[in-house]
Design a protein around this motif. Structure first.
Motif, short mmCIF file in Angstrom:
data_model
loop_
_atom_site.label_atom_id
_atom_site.label_comp_id
_atom_site.label_asym_id
_atom_site.label_seq_id
_atom_site.Cartn_x
_atom_site.Cartn_y
_atom_site.Cartn_z
N LEU A 192 -29.06 -43.02 -44.47
CA LEU A 192 -28.66 -42.39 -45.72
C LEU A 192 -27.67 -41.28 -45.36
N SER A 193 -26.63 -41.14 -46.15
CA SER A 193 -25.66 -40.08 -45.86
C SER A 193 -26.26 -38.73 -46.23
N SER A 194 -26.34 -37.83 -45.23
CA SER A 194 -27.01 -36.54 -45.47
C SER A 194 -26.17 -35.63 -46.36
N ALA A 195 -24.87 -35.90 -46.45
CA ALA A 195 -23.99 -35.04 -47.25
C ALA A 195 -24.09 -35.37 -48.74
N LEU A 196 -24.63 -36.54 -49.05
CA LEU A 196 -24.66 -36.99 -50.44
C LEU A 196 -26.06 -36.92 -51.01
N THR A 197 -26.14 -36.80 -52.35
CA THR A 197 -27.44 -36.87 -53.00
C THR A 197 -27.94 -38.32 -52.95
N VAL A 198 -29.18 -38.50 -53.38
CA VAL A 198 -29.74 -39.84 -53.51
C VAL A 198 -28.83 -40.68 -54.41
N HIS A 199 -28.48 -40.13 -55.56
CA HIS A 199 -27.58 -40.83 -56.48
C HIS A 199 -26.25 -41.14 -55.79
N GLY A 200 -25.71 -40.16 -55.07
CA GLY A 200 -24.44 -40.35 -54.38
C GLY A 200 -24.49 -41.46 -53.35
N ASN A 201 -25.63 -41.56 -52.66
CA ASN A 201 -25.78 -42.63 -51.66
C ASN A 201 -25.69 -44.00 -52.32
N LEU A 202 -26.29 -44.14 -53.50
CA LEU A 202 -26.24 -45.44 -54.18
C LEU A 202 -24.83 -45.69 -54.77
N ALA A 203 -24.25 -44.63 -55.31
CA ALA A 203 -22.90 -44.78 -55.87
C ALA A 203 -21.92 -45.17 -54.77
#
Ligand SMILES: Nc1ncnc2c1ncn2[C@@H]1O[C@H](COP(=O)(O)OP(=O)(O)OP(=O)(O)O)[C@@H](O)[C@H]1O
Length: 222
Positions: free
Chosen positions: A90-101
Motif C-alpha cells: 500500500l502506498s504510505s503517502a496516500l490514504t486508503v481511498h487514494g490507494n484504491l483511486a
C-alpha cells in the motif's frame, strides 16, 4: 478458468520447475502447497502473465499465457487478475481511498467513486477511507489490500502467503475473508502457501466440497 498443460519454467541457469496439470473452474478455490523455494510464487507469476511459460502452457480466463504479449499483458492483467501480495504494497503517502483511486488510474480506468465505496464497504473498511496505511492495524491493512485487489472485479484472485506472520486467529480470519470475498465476487481464488495451518484449515473445511483443489508443488522432478 485456469488450466495448465505440461507447464514448466526455468530461471536462467537454474533447475527446471515442472508443474502438474490442473483445471480450475470459475469460482473454484485452488490451494498451492509446497516447501519454500518449490515454485509457488513462480506459478502465481505465470498465472498473472508476469512470466511466460518456458514449456507447455497455461490458460487463464481463456487467454493463453504463452501468447500474451508484454504490452497487451498489462491491460489484460489489470482487469483479469486481483493480486494480494505477501507484502501488501500500500502506498504510505496516500490514504486508503487514494490507494484504491490510484489502482483505477494505473489500470487506465476512469475514476469510479461508487465502485471504491462499494469495495471498501464489502470489506468493512469504508470508515477508514481517509486514513493512511500507517494508521491501520495489520488486519485492516490486509482488508484494504483485498479491497484494492477486487476493485476492478477480477475473475481471478491470486493470494501469495496470505497468513505469513499472522497468529492463528488472524490467519483463520484472513482465510475466511479471502474465501468470502472470492465467493462474493464470483472469482476463482488461488492461495499459495507453505503454512501448514492454511493447508490444514482449508483441507478440513473444504475437503469434499465441490470446487476445491489442492496442488502440491514439489521437487520430485529436479
Ligand atoms: N528471479 C529469479 N532468478 C533466479 N532464480 C529464481 C528467481 N526467482 C525464484 N528463483 C528460484 O526458483 C525457485 C522457485 O522459487 P519461488 O519463489 O517460485 O518458490 P516459492 O515456493 O514461492 O518459495 P517461497 O515459499 O519461499 O516464497 C527457487 O529455487 C528460487 O531460488
Amino acid at each position: 478458468m485456469i488450466s495448465t498443460r505440461q507447464l514448466a519454467y526455468r530461471y536462467g541457469g537454474g533447475p527446471e520447475l515442472r508443474f502438474e496439470d490442473v483445471d480450475v473452474a470459475q469460482g473454484d478455490v485452488l490451494l498451492l502447497r509446497g516447501a519454500s523455494g518449490s515454485g509457488k510464487s513462480t506459478w502465481l507469476a505465470l498465472a498473472a502473465g508476469l512470466l511466460s511459460p518456458g514449456e507447455g502452457d497455461m490458460s487463464v480466463a481463456g487467454q493463453s499465457m504463452k501468447a500474451l504479449g508484454k504490452v497487451a499483458g498489462d491491460a489484460w492483467r489489470a482487469t483479469t487478475i486481483g493480486f494480494l501480495p505477501q507484502r501488501l504494497h500500500l502506498s504510505s503517502a496516500l490514504t486508503v481511498h487514494g490507494n484504491l483511486a490510484m489502482a483505477q488510474w494505473a489500470a487506465g480506468q476512469p475514476p469510479d467513486e461508487g465502485r471504491i465505496d462499494q469495495a471498501l464497504a464489502a470489506l468493512d473498511v469504508q470508515a477508514l477511507a481517509r486514513r493512511k496505511p500507517a494508521q491501520l492495524s495489520g488486519g485492516q491493512a490486509q482488508r484494504v489490500a483485498l479491497a484494492r485487489a477486487v476493485l476492478l472485479k477480477p475473475r481471478v484472485i491470486l493470494a501469495d502467503e496470505p497468513t505469513a506472520s499472522l497468529d492463528d486467529e488472524a490467519a483463520t480470519a484472513s482465510l475466511e475473508l479471502l474465501q468470502a470475498t472470492a465467493r462474493h465476487e464470483g472469482a476463482t481464488l488461488v492461495i499459495a502457501t507453505h503454512d501448514s495451518r492454511v493447508a490444514g484449515f482449508l483441507e478440513t473445511r473444504m475437503d469434499g466440497e465441490k470446487g476445491f483443489q489442492s496442488l502440491l508443488i514439489g521437487r520430485k522432478w529436479l
